[in-house]
Design an enzyme around this catalytic site. Structure first.
Site, PDB file in Angstrom:
ATOM      1  N   ASP A  10      40.769  28.581  37.831  1.00 38.15           N
ATOM      2  CA  ASP A  10      41.479  27.269  37.015  1.00 38.15           C
ATOM      3  C   ASP A  10      41.210  26.290  36.452  1.00 38.15           C
ATOM      4  OD1 ASP A  10      44.610  27.548  36.708  1.00 38.15           O
ATOM      5  OD2 ASP A  10      44.456  25.623  38.285  1.00 38.15           O
ATOM      6  N   THR A  44      43.669  31.384  34.354  1.00 34.39           N
ATOM      7  CA  THR A  44      43.997  30.612  34.118  1.00 34.39           C
ATOM      8  C   THR A  44      45.654  30.850  33.571  1.00 34.39           C
ATOM      9  OG1 THR A  44      44.590  28.410  32.649  1.00 34.39           O
ATOM     10  CG2 THR A  44      43.503  30.033  31.149  1.00 34.39           C
TER      11      THR A  44
END
Length: 248
Positions: A10, A44
C-alpha cells in the site's frame, strides 16, 4: 521466513510517510529486495497517474495495482486488466452524496477524477464515462454510518476505506486481494508466496489472503487484528523493517 516472491505495498499510510515521501531507508531496502529477485509492487487505492511518480522514483518496472484493484498493470503504462464500476451504481452513489450536504465525494474514471467541486460536464451523461471507484469523506460519524448502511443494503459493491473518515466503493469482488491473485496467476506463484502490507480497510482482504499479512504500526485496529504481524509506523520506515525482518 517464507519463500516470498511478491511484496505488495500500500502507499498512503504505509510506504509513504506523513509528508507523502518515500524515506531513504524504505527506498534502500526496496532496492535490496529487487536486487534479490523479489517483485515489489504498489497495491494502492490511488489512480495510476498519482502512483506513477513514486514508481518512477524507485525505478520500478514491476506490476502495479491501482484504484483498490480495479486496475492491474503488468508494469507502468502496460494495462493487464481493468474492471469498471457500473454507471447505474455511480448515479446512485452520486445521488446519495448529494443527499448528505457537506459530505465530500470523489470518483475515478479511467482518465479523470471528479468530485464535489468538479462533477461531469453539464450535457454529458454518467454513461459517457468509464468509472472505477467512488468515495465519500465526512468526519460526521452518524452520516458516515448512514452512507455505509444504505450502500451495504444494495449488496452489490465492495465497501472499504483508506482512512477512518472515508468510504470507498468498487465493483463487487474487486479488492486488492483479487488483483494480487491475478498477479500470482500471471507470475506463476501462489498467494502463500506474497507479503501484503497496509494500514486501512482496503488492505484487509489482501492481508488475510497473503502468505504474510502485515499491518503498519499506524494501521486501523481492524487491520492489525487481521494481520499476521504488526510492523513499525509509516514514519518509522516500517516497510524497510518488513523487508529486513521477514523477506530478506
Amino acid at each position: 521466513m517464507g519463500d516470498y516472491k511478491l511484496v505488495a505495498l500500500d502507499m498512503d499510510g504505509t510506504l509513504l510517510n506523513e509528508q507523502s515521501e518515500i524515506s531513504k531507508e524504505n527506498a534502500e531496502w526496496i532496492q535490496r529486495a529487487l536486487d534479490a529477485g523479489i517483485t515489489v509492487s504498489f497495491s494502492t487505492g490511488r489512480g495510476f497517474r498519482s502512483a506513477l511518480p513514486f514508481a518512477e522514483q524507485l525505478k520500478l518496472e514491476t506490476p502495479m495495482i491501482t484504484v483498490n484493484g480495479s486496475e492491474v498493470w503488468s508494469r507502468p503504462h502496460v494495462l493487464h486488466k481493468r474492471t469498471l464500476l457500473g454507471p447505474d451504481y455511480v448515479r446512485r452513489l452520486h445521488e446519495l452524496a448529494m443527499k448528505h450536504t457537506g459530505t465530500w465525494f470523489w470518483a475515478y474514471t479511467t482518465d479523470e477524477i471528479y468530485n464535489l467541486e468538479k462533477w461531469i460536464e453539464p450535457g454529458t451523461a454518467i454513461e459517457d464515462h468509464h468509472w472505477l471507484k467512488f468515495g465519500y469523506y465526512t468526519e460526521d460519524a452518524p452520516v458516515r454510518q448512514r452512507i455505509y448502511d444504505e450502500v451495504a443494503e444494495w449488496g452489490a459493491l465492495e465497501i472499504t476505506n483508506s482512512s477512518p473518515w472515508n468510504w470507498e466503493m468498487n465493483a463487487q469482488g474487486i479488492t486488492k486481494a483479487s488483483a494480487i491473485r491475478e498477479l500470482c496467476t500471471v507470475m506463476g506463484i501462489d498467494m502463500s508466496q506474497v507479503v501484503a502490507v497496509g494500514d486501512s480497510l482496503n488492505d484487509i482482504a489482501a492481508i488475510r489472503e497473503a502468505g504474510l499479512g502485515v499491518a503498519m504500526g499506524n494501521a486501523q485496529d481492524a487491520v492489525k487484528e487481521a494481520a499476521d504481524v504488526v510492523t513499525l509506523t509509516n514514519n518509522e520506515h516500517g516497510i524497510a523493517e518488513v523487508l529486513k525482518r521477514y523477506v530478506l
